[in-house]
Design a protein around this motif. Structure first.
Motif, PDB file in Angstrom:
ATOM      1  N   ASP A 183       0.823  -1.218   0.000  1.00 34.78           N
ATOM      2  CA  ASP A 183       0.000   0.000   0.000  1.00 34.78           C
ATOM      3  C   ASP A 183       0.852   1.262   0.000  1.00 34.78           C
ATOM      4  OD1 ASP A 183      -2.167  -1.698   0.154  1.00 34.78           O
ATOM      5  OD2 ASP A 183      -2.848  -1.000   2.123  1.00 34.78           O
ATOM      6  N   LEU A 184       2.073   1.159   0.541  1.00 34.37           N
ATOM      7  CA  LEU A 184       2.941   2.331   0.672  1.00 34.37           C
ATOM      8  C   LEU A 184       3.857   2.551  -0.522  1.00 34.37           C
ATOM      9  CD1 LEU A 184       3.943   2.023   4.440  1.00 34.37           C
ATOM     10  CD2 LEU A 184       2.129   3.425   3.416  1.00 34.37           C
ATOM     11  N   ASN A 185       3.817   1.668  -1.510  1.00 28.60           N
ATOM     12  CA  ASN A 185       4.708   1.836  -2.664  1.00 28.60           C
ATOM     13  C   ASN A 185       4.646   3.227  -3.286  1.00 28.60           C
ATOM     14  OD1 ASN A 185       5.912  -0.656  -2.444  1.00 28.60           O
ATOM     15  ND2 ASN A 185       4.610  -1.637  -3.985  1.00 28.60           N
ATOM     16  N   PRO A 186       3.463   3.858  -3.421  1.00 26.72           N
ATOM     17  CA  PRO A 186       3.448   5.198  -4.020  1.00 26.72           C
ATOM     18  C   PRO A 186       4.183   6.260  -3.189  1.00 26.72           C
ATOM     19  CG  PRO A 186       1.236   4.253  -3.989  1.00 26.72           C
ATOM     20  CD  PRO A 186       2.106   3.355  -3.169  1.00 26.72           C
ATOM     21  N   LEU A 187       4.391   5.986  -1.902  1.00 26.25           N
ATOM     22  CA  LEU A 187       5.076   6.941  -1.025  1.00 26.25           C
ATOM     23  C   LEU A 187       6.480   6.486  -0.660  1.00 26.25           C
ATOM     24  CD1 LEU A 187       2.183   7.866   1.434  1.00 26.25           C
ATOM     25  CD2 LEU A 187       2.788   8.925  -0.754  1.00 26.25           C
ATOM     26  N   ALA A 188       6.956   5.417  -1.286  1.00 30.50           N
ATOM     27  CA  ALA A 188       8.272   4.862  -0.954  1.00 30.50           C
ATOM     28  C   ALA A 188       9.375   5.907  -1.060  1.00 30.50           C
ATOM     29  CB  ALA A 188       8.574   3.665  -1.854  1.00 30.50           C
ATOM     30  N   TRP A 189       9.232   6.846  -1.975  1.00 33.06           N
ATOM     31  CA  TRP A 189      10.245   7.882  -2.168  1.00 33.06           C
ATOM     32  C   TRP A 189      10.449   8.735  -0.910  1.00 33.06           C
ATOM     33  CZ3 TRP A 189       8.974  13.015  -1.585  1.00 33.06           C
ATOM     34  CH2 TRP A 189       7.624  13.332  -1.626  1.00 33.06           C
ATOM     35  N   MET A 190       9.470   8.765  -0.003  1.00 35.40           N
ATOM     36  CA  MET A 190       9.563   9.590   1.201  1.00 35.40           C
ATOM     37  C   MET A 190      10.322   8.911   2.339  1.00 35.40           C
ATOM     38  SD  MET A 190       5.694  11.079   1.373  1.00 35.40           S
ATOM     39  CE  MET A 190       6.033  12.569   2.319  1.00 35.40           C
ATOM     40  N   ILE A 191      10.394   7.574   2.316  1.00 34.19           N
ATOM     41  CA  ILE A 191      10.987   6.831   3.425  1.00 34.19           C
ATOM     42  C   ILE A 191      12.443   7.250   3.607  1.00 34.19           C
ATOM     43  CG2 ILE A 191      11.636   4.547   4.298  1.00 34.19           C
ATOM     44  CD1 ILE A 191       8.625   4.818   4.233  1.00 34.19           C
ATOM     45  N   GLY A 192      12.779   7.609   4.836  1.00 33.73           N
ATOM     46  CA  GLY A 192      14.143   8.012   5.158  1.00 33.73           C
ATOM     47  C   GLY A 192      14.151   9.261   6.012  1.00 33.73           C
ATOM     48  N   THR A 193      15.335   9.790   6.196  1.00 37.27           N
ATOM     49  CA  THR A 193      15.545  11.002   6.994  1.00 37.27           C
ATOM     50  C   THR A 193      15.904  12.146   6.057  1.00 37.27           C
ATOM     51  OG1 THR A 193      16.303   9.706   8.896  1.00 37.27           O
ATOM     52  CG2 THR A 193      16.938  12.034   8.838  1.00 37.27           C
ATOM     53  N   TRP A 194      15.257  13.275   6.277  1.00 30.16           N
ATOM     54  CA  TRP A 194      15.451  14.478   5.469  1.00 30.16           C
ATOM     55  C   TRP A 194      15.837  15.622   6.403  1.00 30.16           C
ATOM     56  CZ3 TRP A 194      14.285  14.079   0.152  1.00 30.16           C
ATOM     57  CH2 TRP A 194      13.593  12.934  -0.231  1.00 30.16           C
ATOM     58  N   ARG A 195      16.819  16.443   5.999  1.00 32.57           N
ATOM     59  CA  ARG A 195      17.224  17.597   6.813  1.00 32.57           C
ATOM     60  C   ARG A 195      17.457  18.814   5.929  1.00 32.57           C
ATOM     61  NH1 ARG A 195      21.122  13.825   9.501  1.00 32.57           N
ATOM     62  NH2 ARG A 195      19.947  12.991  11.264  1.00 32.57           N
ATOM     63  N   GLY A 196      17.140  19.977   6.500  1.00 35.77           N
ATOM     64  CA  GLY A 196      17.374  21.212   5.776  1.00 35.77           C
ATOM     65  C   GLY A 196      16.992  22.404   6.619  1.00 35.77           C
ATOM     66  N   LYS A 197      16.696  23.496   5.935  1.00 33.10           N
ATOM     67  CA  LYS A 197      16.348  24.749   6.608  1.00 33.10           C
ATOM     68  C   LYS A 197      15.064  25.305   6.030  1.00 33.10           C
ATOM     69  CE  LYS A 197      21.063  25.878   7.733  1.00 33.10           C
ATOM     70  NZ  LYS A 197      22.197  26.760   7.511  1.00 33.10           N
ATOM     71  N   GLY A 198      14.429  26.152   6.826  1.00 33.81           N
ATOM     72  CA  GLY A 198      13.193  26.773   6.388  1.00 33.81           C
ATOM     73  C   GLY A 198      13.006  28.134   7.002  1.00 33.81           C
ATOM     74  N   ARG A 199      11.849  28.671   6.729  1.00 33.55           N
ATOM     75  CA  ARG A 199      11.501  30.021   7.194  1.00 33.55           C
ATOM     76  C   ARG A 199      10.053  29.996   7.645  1.00 33.55           C
ATOM     77  NH1 ARG A 199      13.640  35.092   6.603  1.00 33.55           N
ATOM     78  NH2 ARG A 199      12.157  36.780   6.334  1.00 33.55           N
ATOM     79  N   ILE A 203      15.010  26.703  16.141  1.00 32.61           N
ATOM     80  CA  ILE A 203      15.176  28.086  15.697  1.00 32.61           C
ATOM     81  C   ILE A 203      16.673  28.326  15.521  1.00 32.61           C
ATOM     82  CG2 ILE A 203      14.834  30.526  16.298  1.00 32.61           C
ATOM     83  CD1 ILE A 203      12.230  28.956  15.716  1.00 32.61           C
ATOM     84  N   ILE A 204      17.052  28.946  14.391  1.00 32.88           N
ATOM     85  CA  ILE A 204      18.463  29.217  14.110  1.00 32.88           C
ATOM     86  C   ILE A 204      18.682  30.709  13.889  1.00 32.88           C
ATOM     87  CG2 ILE A 204      18.949  26.914  13.209  1.00 32.88           C
ATOM     88  CD1 ILE A 204      18.643  28.047  10.361  1.00 32.88           C
ATOM     89  N   ASP A 205      19.933  31.135  14.046  1.00 34.36           N
ATOM     90  CA  ASP A 205      20.275  32.536  13.785  1.00 34.36           C
ATOM     91  C   ASP A 205      20.661  32.699  12.318  1.00 34.36           C
ATOM     92  OD1 ASP A 205      22.954  31.695  13.524  1.00 34.36           O
ATOM     93  OD2 ASP A 205      23.505  32.368  15.537  1.00 34.36           O
ATOM     94  N   LYS A 206      21.063  33.903  11.949  1.00 33.38           N
ATOM     95  CA  LYS A 206      21.374  34.187  10.543  1.00 33.38           C
ATOM     96  C   LYS A 206      22.561  33.390  10.017  1.00 33.38           C
ATOM     97  CE  LYS A 206      23.823  38.483  11.725  1.00 33.38           C
ATOM     98  NZ  LYS A 206      25.109  37.905  11.947  1.00 33.38           N
ATOM     99  N   ASP A 207      23.395  32.851  10.928  1.00 34.19           N
ATOM    100  CA  ASP A 207      24.532  32.032  10.537  1.00 34.19           C
ATOM    101  C   ASP A 207      24.207  30.543  10.533  1.00 34.19           C
ATOM    102  OD1 ASP A 207      26.250  34.297  10.293  1.00 34.19           O
ATOM    103  OD2 ASP A 207      26.463  34.317  12.482  1.00 34.19           O
ATOM    104  N   GLY A 208      22.949  30.204  10.829  1.00 37.82           N
ATOM    105  CA  GLY A 208      22.532  28.810  10.845  1.00 37.82           C
ATOM    106  C   GLY A 208      22.814  28.095  12.154  1.00 37.82           C
TER     107      GLY A 208
END
Length: 166
Positions: free
Chosen positions: A12-28, A61-66
């Motif tokens: 049932d999860l095959n269509p979402l398999a691409w999401m499995i794993g750990t993701w990291r980044g930054k946002g606003r 929460i991060i500062d302007k330098d990350g």
């Protein structure tokens, strides 16, 4: 990084398999009731062979330098795939809010709309929400529009996350 279907993934999860794993980044983030902020974001999707994904998200929460200033939001939940590309998602937040979401997926694009919410007596009241997840140039894009505390539905947070090697 090459992508492979995770071992033991429920069909049932095959269509979402691409999401499995750990993701990291930054946002606003921004909202009329708070100051604009930048944040570091980590999202984990995993499975145990049953027909749902486990979901965990945390941010700082991060500062302007990350550099990390302090912990921010965290949430955990479950994603269930239903017929006709429908998703049912439940999420609970560290701030005392729990939500039910319903949406659609179309390949690597997912749009969810808040169906129902519960706020603990001391939590803010969220009356509506829309979430977007998508695979854009190999990265997970996330956006959350929210209506809360008497405000209309509007952009609140967004981030771009890279898949991490396990």
């Amino acid at each position: 990084m090459a992508f492979t279907i995770p071992e033991g993934l429920h069909p049932d999860l095959n269509p979402l398999a691409w999401m499995i794993g750990t993701w990291r980044g930054k946002g606003r983030g921004e909202y009329p009731t708070i100051e604009t902020f930048e944040y570091a974001h980590e999202v984990v999707f995993n499975h145990d062979g049953r027909p749902f994904m486990n979901y965990y998200s945390r941010s700082w929460i991060i500062d302007k330098d990350g550099e990390i200033i302090r912990p921010a939001a965290s949430e955990a939940g479950f994603w269930r795939v239903k017929e006709n590309n429908v998703l049912e998602v439940v999420i609970s937040h560290n701030t005392g809010i729990s939500e039910g979401w319903v949406g659609q997926f179309d390949g690597p694009k997912i749009q969810l709309v808040m169906d129902q919410g519960y706020s603990a007596p001391s939590a803010k009241i969220v009356t509506a929400g829309v979430r977007l997840y998508g695979l854009v140039a190999g990265e997970l894009f996330f956006a959350y529009d929210m209506a809360a505390e008497g405000q209309e539905l509007q952009a609140h947070i967004w981030s771009t996350l890279e898949r991490q090697s396990e």
